[in-house]
Design a protein around this motif. Structure first.
Motif: not given
Length: 397
Positions: A186-189, A247-249, A254-255
């Protein structure tokens, strides 16, 4: 000073600990937070609880892991039993590792010392390592077991019940890897560090394999198996560590973390603290954490190896100096090398005599491992620093 590479270091640990309490936490969350601050949870240890008079710079990474594992086991023993009994702790801990180690695997198949503290030293040495070869270790970027906290979770079960739940270790490893695998999906980057994180976990597994994980949805995660708060805090942190990206979700990440926390029945506040602590820790120590520094593996290898060798040379400075000074031919060649280039035959003699000296110093046997001779230029570089001043003046003249 405790030397975790010398026999008897556990007895010295307890001698220095004296009658101080191993931990002051009164509840599971504060106990866990104290451990998390040390980096033990994240696989990168930056401090040792209750050893404030020492700094971890006195020890190499493997030694730090040994001290940290022993210290955390003892803190867990006290937190769970409310006792400070060195003998009972050592007896129980050795028995625990005997129960958790499958027949035909690892340290307990070897001939161990008869003393319980010596046995525990051998067991701890085996538990922290994933690669004993310093050459391979530096190239693989994996120094120690990244999921040592699983030992702590199993140990707590053992202290409560005098048994480890059937298949607990395998189930826990599978759950951690399933969680990490799903978090990566699910990790975007995506970054190159993700593959290294997988390797770090995979090298640390004892009872399962990362490649066999096949979890597609968060609902498939077997999180309801875990009832202890320490287990829940740890699983949430492993998920947070995996999706961390400067440090950015994003919303999906986050969900995911909040959903994991919900299934584990953890509050939003605990989830926010977990995310913040991971961010603060990585921000503070990113330059030291190995899998974040893979961009130049050759540079990383040299820096890591130089640091390790320098540490060992400083620890054995007096003995090395004595051995080198007593070797007249070696001293002559070293002095000649400051005035002219040595020929092939002379270089071969220097190499042979340095290796002979390393054979006599147990801590320097790394130079005798396959590929260890590649490290000799690093040793030669530090020779002027370990020789008496009179010889250094001669070298300069």
């Amino acid at each position: 000073m405790i030397n975790p590479s010398a026999n008897g270091w556990i007895e010295k640990y307890f001698l220095e600990l004296s009658n101080t309490f191993p931990c002051s936490a009164t509840d599971s969350l504060s106990f866990y937070k104290n451990i998390r601050k040390t980096g033990f949870i994240y696989g990168h240890i930056v401090s040792i609880n209750n050893n404030s008079e020492h700094t971890i710079s006195q020890w190499d990474p493997e030694e730090v892991s040994k001290i940290a594992l022993l210290n955390t086991l003892f803190e867990t023993y006290y937190f769970t039993t409310k006792q400070i009994d060195k003998k009972d702790f050592i007896d129980k801990t050795v028995h625990f590792y005997e129960k958790m180690t499958p027949k035909g695997f690892g340290i307990l198949d070897k001939l161990l010392p008869s003393s319980d503290s010596s046995r525990l030293e051998s067991i701890i040495e085996e538990r922290v390592q994933t690669n004993k070869d310093i050459i391979s270790r530096n190239f693989s970027h994996i120094v120690t077991n990244a999921i040592l906290f699983v030992d702590i979770l199993a140990y707590r079960h053992y202290l409560f019940n005098d048994e480890i739940p059937e298949k607990y270790l395998k189930k826990t490893e599978e759950s951690i890897i399933s969680l990490v695998s799903l978090a990566l999906q699910i990790k975007t980057v995506k970054t190159s560090n993700d593959d290294l994180l997988i390797k770090l976990f995979d090298a640390s597994l004892r009872y399962t394999k990362f490649s066999k994980v096949d979890i597609q949805t968060i609902e498939q995660l077997p999180l309801d198996y875990f009832k202890d708060d320490l287990e829940k805090f740890y699983l949430l942190d492993m998920a947070g560590l995996t999706v961390w990206n400067d440090g950015i979700l994003d919303n999906e990440e986050s969900y995911f973390l909040h959903k994991v926390a919900q299934i584990l029945q953890l509050s939003d506040e605990i989830t926010r603290e977990s995310i913040q602590d991971i961010t603060d820790f990585i921000t503070a120590y990113k330059s030291e954490i190995q899998y974040f520094n893979y961009s130049n593996p050759v540079k990383h290898f040299y820096e890591q190896t130089t640091s390790s060798v320098e540490f060992l040379i400083k620890r054995n400075k007096n003995r090395l100096s004595k051995e080198i000074v007593e070797s007249k031919e070696l001293m002559h060649l070293i002095m000649q090398s400051t005035k002219r280039d040595l020929d092939a035959s002379e270089k071969k003699k220097v190499k042979k005599q340095l290796l002979d000296i390393c054979k006599s110093v147990p801590s320097l046997t790394i130079f005798l491992l396959p590929g260890g001779s590649l490290l000799l230029p690093i040793l030669i570089k530090f020779i002027p620093q370990i020789l008496p001043s009179a010889f250094n003046e001669n070298l300069e003249d």
